[in-house]
Write a protein that holds these residues in place. Structure first.
Motif, PDB file in Angstrom:
ATOM      1  N   THR A 374       2.137  -0.682   0.146  1.00 38.31           N
ATOM      2  CA  THR A 374       1.631  -1.216   1.410  1.00 38.31           C
ATOM      3  C   THR A 374       1.922  -0.290   2.592  1.00 38.31           C
ATOM      4  OG1 THR A 374       1.764  -3.497   0.605  1.00 38.31           O
ATOM      5  CG2 THR A 374       1.703  -3.173   2.997  1.00 38.31           C
ATOM      6  N   PRO A 375       3.169   0.194   2.775  1.00 39.33           N
ATOM      7  CA  PRO A 375       3.400   1.153   3.865  1.00 39.33           C
ATOM      8  C   PRO A 375       2.576   2.431   3.703  1.00 39.33           C
ATOM      9  CG  PRO A 375       5.481   0.276   3.042  1.00 39.33           C
ATOM     10  CD  PRO A 375       4.421  -0.137   2.068  1.00 39.33           C
ATOM     11  N   GLY A 376       2.378   2.849   2.446  1.00 43.52           N
ATOM     12  CA  GLY A 376       1.598   4.064   2.216  1.00 43.52           C
ATOM     13  C   GLY A 376       0.154   3.908   2.623  1.00 43.52           C
ATOM     14  N   TRP A 377      -0.487   2.806   2.217  1.00 40.21           N
ATOM     15  CA  TRP A 377      -1.880   2.584   2.603  1.00 40.21           C
ATOM     16  C   TRP A 377      -1.998   2.425   4.119  1.00 40.21           C
ATOM     17  CZ3 TRP A 377      -3.995   4.522  -1.189  1.00 40.21           C
ATOM     18  CH2 TRP A 377      -3.787   4.136  -2.506  1.00 40.21           C
ATOM     19  N   GLN A 378      -1.000   1.767   4.725  1.00 40.77           N
ATOM     20  CA  GLN A 378      -1.037   1.603   6.181  1.00 40.77           C
ATOM     21  C   GLN A 378      -0.965   2.956   6.874  1.00 40.77           C
ATOM     22  OE1 GLN A 378       1.969  -1.011   7.717  1.00 40.77           O
ATOM     23  NE2 GLN A 378       1.345  -0.758   9.845  1.00 40.77           N
ATOM     24  N   ALA A 379      -0.121   3.851   6.355  1.00 39.24           N
ATOM     25  CA  ALA A 379      -0.007   5.183   6.955  1.00 39.24           C
ATOM     26  C   ALA A 379      -1.314   5.958   6.821  1.00 39.24           C
ATOM     27  CB  ALA A 379       1.133   5.950   6.286  1.00 39.24           C
ATOM     28  N   VAL A 380      -1.966   5.853   5.655  1.00 41.70           N
ATOM     29  CA  VAL A 380      -3.257   6.529   5.483  1.00 41.70           C
ATOM     30  C   VAL A 380      -4.273   5.957   6.457  1.00 41.70           C
ATOM     31  CG1 VAL A 380      -5.177   6.899   3.882  1.00 41.70           C
ATOM     32  CG2 VAL A 380      -2.820   7.103   3.060  1.00 41.70           C
ATOM     33  N   GLY A 381      -4.356   4.618   6.550  1.00 42.97           N
ATOM     34  CA  GLY A 381      -5.319   3.987   7.444  1.00 42.97           C
ATOM     35  C   GLY A 381      -5.115   4.373   8.900  1.00 42.97           C
TER      36      GLY A 381
END
Length: 466
Positions: A374-381
């Protein structure tokens, strides 16, 4: 709506033999007004072609009309009309086919066999049209066909399509121009239809709303056209892009809706002097290994300089391809920081060496990536930005890494956790998985860490400042 679309005129016969041309003229069938791609579809003899475009451009009508003409021009011919699922034929494309038949005098219409949900139609000239779905192909694909029409071909798997190609090769055909043809709505940009088009194995005829005479009279939109476009203009997201504009983009439930090649893909460049650089890797054998080269500007912007992806390769093969990619990107291999998924440190009963150990033999020393989803996808977004909302783009791809963009666009929300991306595996050919997306996530979360350059490496980079 038939009125306004049809004109009592004779269409010229499609290219083919004199027998086919004579049969087309002798049928005395009613003609149609066709424009654009729909008109091209009435004449093309390409062995594999599809009409593509937004909703309500008349793709199915034009395709079914061509199918009917092929049957009428080929005495004794064997044709098939196919959808992904057999039971969906009756409420959809069969209605269009029956409307076409209704335009002919009773003695010239195709005769159905099989009740309200026909199995086949027989033409007065002895031609037969089989109806079937790829869920239960049965008799429809039991032997060679002169032609096969696919309705909504985007719903078929590539394996389905390739099976159909083997049933219309021309072996024992009555026609001089066997073909597999049909219509499709746009899907994701990495759909097999697009891959085959780009490989030159499939002709895609792009239709427009102006091609449909019920929507546009050649000068202006009709009343029906204004109503249809108003409904399509009210669509949002991927549905608007596909069904209104006819673009092959994204996926339903797309996670990263802000992705745009215009904003996120830039010309190729080598590693600029003064930028941090690192690599990221998601390992796989049956599913693809994905490797990318990440660089970060002093202002914080990340650019993915290049990528490598392949499946069913051994580590030596990957290492050689990665070496070549680093050379193209102008990145020294020695001292390069590399983050990777934690499965690279798993050991098996019969092999005490881990994947990380094996890569170390080839000069790549891996470290464990931050894998929190979840933190990873948020960082990409966040790095993809939102130009309309004033959020800057701080993640981009060089053109040589462009395949990452459709791979990321394919990611959708996990219905069990809307904050996460749905986990999806690649198919048997290594296509369609989330391996590239996971590698992008690892790489973005690794930003801020410096590679261990030597003085010689820095001197080389300093010699070609960008």
């Amino acid at each position: 709506m038939i009125s306004g679309y049809h004109k009592r005129m004779q269409l010229p016969p499609p290219p083919g033999t004199a027998r086919r041309a004579a049969a087309a003229v002798a049928s005395d069938a009613p003609g149609l007004v066709f424009r654009g791609a729909a008109q091209t579809a009435q004449a093309t003899t390409d062995p594999a072609w599809l009409l593509s475009g937004p909703a309500e451009t008349g793709k199915t009508w034009a395709g079914v009309w061509r199918l009917d003409r092929e049957c009428r021009a080929t005495p004794g011919g064997q044709y098939a009309l196919v959808r992904k699922v057999r039971v969906t034929i009756a409420p959809t494309v069969l209605r269009t086919f029956l409307r076409v038949q209704a335009l002919y005098p009773p003695g010239q219409r195709a005769t159905p066999y099989g009740g309200a949900n026909p199995t086949w139609f027989d033409y007065p000239n002895g031609a037969r049209l089989w109806l079937g779905g790829m869920d239960d192909p049965g008799k429809v694909l039991s032997s060679e066909r002169d032609g096969i029409y696919l309705n909504q071909a985007e719903e078929l798997a590539e394996g389905d399509y390739e099976t159909l190609l083997t049933r219309a090769t021309g072996r024992g055909a009555r026609t001089a121009t066997p073909m597999v043809f049909g219509d499709c709505n746009p899907g994701p940009e990495d759909h097999w239809i697009i891959r085959r088009r780009d490989a030159g194995a499939l002709t895609l005829l792009e239709s427009r709303h102006e091609d449909n005479p019920t929507l546009h009279d050649g000068r202006a939109w009709t009343a029906q056209g204004r109503r249809s476009l108003a409904a399509l203009d009210a669509l949002t997201g991927v549905r608007y892009q596909r069904l209104r504009l006819g673009r092959w983009v994204g996926a339903e439930g797309q996670f990263f809706v802000q992705l745009s090649e215009a904003q996120h893909v830039i010309p190729d460049m080598p590693l600029p002097f003064g930028w941090d650089v690192w690599g990221a890797l998601d390992y796989g054998f049956h599913h693809p290994l994905s490797f990318g080269v990440f660089a970060q500007a002093p202002d914080g912007r990340i650019v993915i300089l290049g990528r490598h992806s392949a499946h069913k390769w051994y580590i030596r093969q990957h290492a050689e391809a990665m070496d070549a990619l680093l050379q193209v990107c102008g990145v020294p291999k020695r001292g390069l920081r590399m983050v990777a998924g934690h499965d690279c440190w798993a050991t098996g009963k019969d092999d005490p060496e881990t994947v990380a150990d094996k890569f170390a033999h080839h000069g790549y020393r891996l470290e464990r990536a931050t894998i929190a989803r979840t933190p990873g996808w948020q960082a990409v977004g966040e790095r993809l930005g939102n130009v309309a909302a004033g959020v800057p783009v701080t993640l981009q791809w060089c053109a040589r890494a462009r395949p990452d963009v459709p791979a990321l666009a394919r990611m959708v929300h996990d219905p069990r956790d809307p904050e996460d991306v749905l986990k999806v595996n690649a198919d048997a050919e290594g296509r369609g998985g989330d391996d590239d997306a996971d590698r992008i996530r690892y790489g973005v979360m690794a930003s801020g860490g410096a590679s261990a350059w030597t003085s010689d490496d820095l001197a080389k980079l300093a010699g070609r400042r960008v």
